[in-house]
Motif scaffolding. Structure first.
Motif, PDB file in Angstrom:
ATOM      1  N   MET A   1       0.837  -1.182   0.000  1.00 34.47           N
ATOM      2  CA  MET A   1       0.000   0.000   0.000  1.00 34.47           C
ATOM      3  C   MET A   1       0.877   1.239   0.000  1.00 34.47           C
ATOM      4  SD  MET A   1      -2.783   1.817   2.320  1.00 34.47           S
ATOM      5  CE  MET A   1      -3.874   0.623   1.892  1.00 34.47           C
ATOM      6  N   HIS A   3       0.938   4.685   1.207  1.00 33.92           N
ATOM      7  CA  HIS A   3       0.289   5.631   2.116  1.00 33.92           C
ATOM      8  C   HIS A   3       0.359   7.052   1.581  1.00 33.92           C
ATOM      9  CE1 HIS A   3       0.933   2.568   5.539  1.00 33.92           C
ATOM     10  NE2 HIS A   3      -0.319   2.516   5.136  1.00 33.92           N
ATOM     11  N   VAL A  73     -10.564  -0.249   2.822  1.00 30.61           N
ATOM     12  CA  VAL A  73      -9.350  -0.909   3.310  1.00 30.61           C
ATOM     13  C   VAL A  73      -8.184   0.070   3.484  1.00 30.61           C
ATOM     14  CG1 VAL A  73      -7.626  -2.689   2.798  1.00 30.61           C
ATOM     15  CG2 VAL A  73     -10.067  -3.158   2.457  1.00 30.61           C
ATOM     16  N   PRO A  74      -7.880   0.936   2.501  1.00 23.02           N
ATOM     17  CA  PRO A  74      -6.767   1.870   2.723  1.00 23.02           C
ATOM     18  C   PRO A  74      -7.013   2.819   3.903  1.00 23.02           C
ATOM     19  CG  PRO A  74      -7.296   1.779   0.392  1.00 23.02           C
ATOM     20  CD  PRO A  74      -8.374   1.032   1.121  1.00 23.02           C
ATOM     21  N   HIS A  76      -8.724   2.087   6.579  1.00 27.57           N
ATOM     22  CA  HIS A  76      -8.502   1.271   7.781  1.00 27.57           C
ATOM     23  C   HIS A  76      -7.005   1.092   8.031  1.00 27.57           C
ATOM     24  CE1 HIS A  76      -8.244  -2.396  10.247  1.00 27.57           C
ATOM     25  NE2 HIS A  76      -9.302  -1.855  10.835  1.00 27.57           N
ATOM     26  N   ASP A  77      -6.245   0.870   6.969  1.00 28.73           N
ATOM     27  CA  ASP A  77      -4.793   0.728   7.119  1.00 28.73           C
ATOM     28  C   ASP A  77      -4.175   1.998   7.696  1.00 28.73           C
ATOM     29  OD1 ASP A  77      -4.908  -1.840   6.128  1.00 28.73           O
ATOM     30  OD2 ASP A  77      -4.209  -1.296   4.124  1.00 28.73           O
ATOM     31  N   ILE A  78      -4.631   3.160   7.215  1.00 27.23           N
ATOM     32  CA  ILE A  78      -4.143   4.441   7.744  1.00 27.23           C
ATOM     33  C   ILE A  78      -4.523   4.563   9.221  1.00 27.23           C
ATOM     34  CG2 ILE A  78      -4.474   6.961   7.645  1.00 27.23           C
ATOM     35  CD1 ILE A  78      -2.720   5.937   5.374  1.00 27.23           C
ATOM     36  N   TYR A  79      -5.740   4.200   9.544  1.00 24.97           N
ATOM     37  CA  TYR A  79      -6.184   4.246  10.938  1.00 24.97           C
ATOM     38  C   TYR A  79      -5.293   3.362  11.809  1.00 24.97           C
ATOM     39  CZ  TYR A  79      -8.815   3.317  15.149  1.00 24.97           C
ATOM     40  OH  TYR A  79      -9.167   3.158  16.466  1.00 24.97           O
ATOM     41  N   GLU A  80      -5.065   2.135  11.370  1.00 25.27           N
ATOM     42  CA  GLU A  80      -4.248   1.199  12.159  1.00 25.27           C
ATOM     43  C   GLU A  80      -2.819   1.692  12.303  1.00 25.27           C
ATOM     44  OE1 GLU A  80      -4.962  -1.630  13.882  1.00 25.27           O
ATOM     45  OE2 GLU A  80      -7.081  -1.233  13.470  1.00 25.27           O
ATOM     46  N   ARG A  81      -2.268   2.241  11.234  1.00 24.64           N
ATOM     47  CA  ARG A  81      -0.858   2.652  11.239  1.00 24.64           C
ATOM     48  C   ARG A  81      -0.641   4.000  11.924  1.00 24.64           C
ATOM     49  NH1 ARG A  81       3.516   4.350  11.803  1.00 24.64           N
ATOM     50  NH2 ARG A  81       5.257   4.381  10.379  1.00 24.64           N
ATOM     51  N   TRP A  82      -1.542   4.957  11.725  1.00 22.02           N
ATOM     52  CA  TRP A  82      -1.269   6.324  12.147  1.00 22.02           C
ATOM     53  C   TRP A  82      -2.175   6.856  13.241  1.00 22.02           C
ATOM     54  CZ3 TRP A  82       3.152   8.273  10.692  1.00 22.02           C
ATOM     55  CH2 TRP A  82       3.763   7.770   9.554  1.00 22.02           C
TER      56      TRP A  82
END
Length: 106
Positions: A1, A3, A73-74, A76-82
């Motif tokens: 991904m 970011h 999904v992207p 959610h990935d940003i939420y999980e990572r940042w």
């Protein structure tokens, strides 16, 4: 991904508005989105292309129409990572403050 592409896509208010519109009613056509935006059809199409390039949108053909859908999904990935890691610390501090103020043991 990538970011950076997601953050760039989210950096424009028109693209965020498109995501908000699709959140309210997923599966809209370009024409439907244009009717709700104060920008040209060409600009809307360019914003949609950028959102799709960041994998925030997917497109499905239905006859002669293209329907646009949010891909969460992207985000959610940003939420999980940042976001989540900062949120957890803040919530822990608030919980500890509440316990201290109410005299509860930790």
């Amino acid at each position: 991904m990538d970011h950076d592409k997601v953050f760039k896509a989210l950096g424009d208010p028109n693209r965020r508005k498109i995501l908000d519109l699709l959140y309210d009613q997923n599966g809209q056509t370009l024409s439907q989105l244009c009717d709700q935006l104060a920008i040209t059809r060409q600009s809307t199409a360019q914003h949609i292309d950028l959102l799709a390039g960041a994998n925030l949108l997917s497109t499905v053909k239905r006859g002669r129409e293209k329907l646009h859908f949010i891909n969460p999904v992207p985000l959610h990935d940003i939420y999980e990572r940042w976001v989540r890691k900062f949120e957890t610390q803040r919530l822990s501090l608030l919980h500890n403050l509440k316990s201290d103020l109410e005299g509860e043991p930790k």
